[in-house]
Write a protein that holds these residues in place. Structure first.
Motif, PDB file in Angstrom:
ATOM      1  N   VAL A 105     -28.245 -85.389  21.909  1.00  0.00           N
ATOM      2  CA  VAL A 105     -27.376 -86.131  21.002  1.00  0.00           C
ATOM      3  C   VAL A 105     -28.138 -87.294  20.360  1.00  0.00           C
ATOM      4  N   VAL A 106     -27.621 -87.760  19.221  1.00  0.00           N
ATOM      5  CA  VAL A 106     -28.156 -88.962  18.581  1.00  0.00           C
ATOM      6  C   VAL A 106     -27.677 -90.163  19.371  1.00  0.00           C
ATOM      7  N   ARG A 107     -28.598 -91.062  19.671  1.00  0.00           N
ATOM      8  CA  ARG A 107     -28.264 -92.304  20.388  1.00  0.00           C
ATOM      9  C   ARG A 107     -28.437 -93.465  19.411  1.00  0.00           C
ATOM     10  N   THR A 108     -27.350 -94.072  19.023  1.00  0.00           N
ATOM     11  CA  THR A 108     -27.398 -95.172  18.054  1.00  0.00           C
ATOM     12  C   THR A 108     -27.563 -96.531  18.714  1.00  0.00           C
ATOM     13  N   ASP A 109     -27.595 -96.571  20.052  1.00  0.00           N
ATOM     14  CA  ASP A 109     -27.703 -97.852  20.746  1.00  0.00           C
ATOM     15  C   ASP A 109     -29.155 -98.309  20.928  1.00  0.00           C
ATOM     16  N   TYR A 110     -30.136 -97.506  20.557  1.00  0.00           N
ATOM     17  CA  TYR A 110     -31.529 -97.942  20.629  1.00  0.00           C
ATOM     18  C   TYR A 110     -31.838 -98.846  19.444  1.00  0.00           C
ATOM     19  N   LYS A 111     -32.544 -99.922  19.709  1.00  0.00           N
ATOM     20  CA  LYS A 111     -32.903-100.885  18.668  1.00  0.00           C
ATOM     21  C   LYS A 111     -34.397-100.756  18.344  1.00  0.00           C
ATOM     22  N   PHE A 112     -34.721-100.968  17.077  1.00  0.00           N
ATOM     23  CA  PHE A 112     -36.105-100.979  16.621  1.00  0.00           C
ATOM     24  C   PHE A 112     -36.415-102.345  16.025  1.00  0.00           C
ATOM     25  N   PRO A 113     -37.642-102.830  16.193  1.00  0.00           N
ATOM     26  CA  PRO A 113     -38.006-104.120  15.614  1.00  0.00           C
ATOM     27  C   PRO A 113     -38.210-104.002  14.109  1.00  0.00           C
ATOM     28  N   GLU A 114     -38.229-105.116  13.442  1.00  0.00           N
ATOM     29  CA  GLU A 114     -38.568-105.135  12.018  1.00  0.00           C
ATOM     30  C   GLU A 114     -40.021-104.686  11.874  1.00  0.00           C
ATOM     31  N   MET A 115     -40.234-103.756  10.985  1.00  0.00           N
ATOM     32  CA  MET A 115     -41.591-103.286  10.701  1.00  0.00           C
ATOM     33  C   MET A 115     -41.775-103.271   9.195  1.00  0.00           C
ATOM     34  N   ASP A 116     -42.839-103.869   8.730  1.00  0.00           N
ATOM     35  CA  ASP A 116     -43.156-103.875   7.315  1.00  0.00           C
ATOM     36  C   ASP A 116     -43.775-102.509   7.004  1.00  0.00           C
ATOM     37  N   LEU A 117     -42.913-101.547   6.643  1.00  0.00           N
ATOM     38  CA  LEU A 117     -43.331-100.164   6.460  1.00  0.00           C
ATOM     39  C   LEU A 117     -42.644 -99.592   5.231  1.00  0.00           C
ATOM     40  N   VAL A 118     -43.434 -99.033   4.323  1.00  0.00           N
ATOM     41  CA  VAL A 118     -42.879 -98.391   3.138  1.00  0.00           C
ATOM     42  C   VAL A 118     -42.957 -96.872   3.281  1.00  0.00           C
ATOM     43  N   ARG A 119     -44.111 -96.388   3.757  1.00  0.00           N
ATOM     44  CA  ARG A 119     -44.314 -94.952   3.941  1.00  0.00           C
ATOM     45  C   ARG A 119     -45.009 -94.701   5.261  1.00  0.00           C
ATOM     46  N   LEU A 120     -44.585 -93.662   5.923  1.00  0.00           N
ATOM     47  CA  LEU A 120     -45.190 -93.255   7.188  1.00  0.00           C
ATOM     48  C   LEU A 120     -46.380 -92.340   6.902  1.00  0.00           C
ATOM     49  N   THR A 121     -47.495 -92.580   7.594  1.00  0.00           N
ATOM     50  CA  THR A 121     -48.626 -91.663   7.502  1.00  0.00           C
ATOM     51  C   THR A 121     -48.776 -90.845   8.773  1.00  0.00           C
ATOM     52  N   SER A 122     -48.396 -91.417   9.925  1.00  0.00           N
ATOM     53  CA  SER A 122     -48.403 -90.644  11.168  1.00  0.00           C
ATOM     54  C   SER A 122     -47.525 -91.329  12.202  1.00  0.00           C
TER      55      SER A 122
END
Length: 164
Positions: A105-122
């Motif tokens: 299932v999708v877990r929406t309770d996980y938090k991610f920090p602010e990341m200065d990211l425009v495009r993912l390379t890997s």
């Protein structure tokens, strides 16, 4: 005795029948994103990593991967605010939790920090760690042409991804 062997064999098959992998996590996150966002389909290299899934935690091997945690990257406009500036990187956690016979299932309770990211390379994951590499805007970059390379190492701590 025969009944015990038959039951244990059936239990082992049932547990392994729902062992999740990256394809399952990607499929689940895609369905989730279609409910919460729009502008999910892009063109060219901009979205080459759309719905890229990595396993961050393998879970319990003897329980068919119960507790396995996947992170899925996707780009879209959460809430459908509109405009090219609202299509941003998103990370969705998919976990094989609950009973071993239950689908992940999708877990929406996980938090991610602010990341200065425009495009993912890997993106890669292992042993509770997540490594995110990408590009963002440098001081002289023009709109839609980021060139500054960024890298983030994150670790799961109590349902939160923390920068290392």
């Amino acid at each position: 005795m025969k009944k015990s062997v038959a039951f244990l064999s059936f239990a082992a098959i049932a547990i392994n029948a729902y062992a999740a992998d990256e394809r399952d996590a990607s499929r689940i996150a895609k369905k989730y994103s279609e409910v919460v966002a729009c502008q999910l389909e892009g063109i060219g290299d901009y979205q080459k990593n759309q719905y890229k899934a990595v396993k961050v935690n393998s879970g319990e091997a003897d329980l068919g991967g119960l507790g396995a945690i996947f992170v899925v990257y996707w780009e879209g406009d959460v809430g459908c605010a509109g405009g090219s500036g609202t299509i941003v990187p998103n990370f969705t956690v998919v976990e094989h939790s609950g009973f071993s016979s239950a689908a992940p299932v999708v877990r929406t309770d996980y938090k991610f920090p602010e990341m200065d990211l425009v495009r993912l390379t890997s993106i890669s994951g292992k042993n509770g760690q997540l490594l995110v590499k990408g590009i963002t805007y440098g001081p002289k970059d023009q709109q839609n042409a980021p060139t500054k390379v960024v890298s983030y190492s994150l670790k799961i701590v109590n349902n939160e991804f923390v920068k290392q």
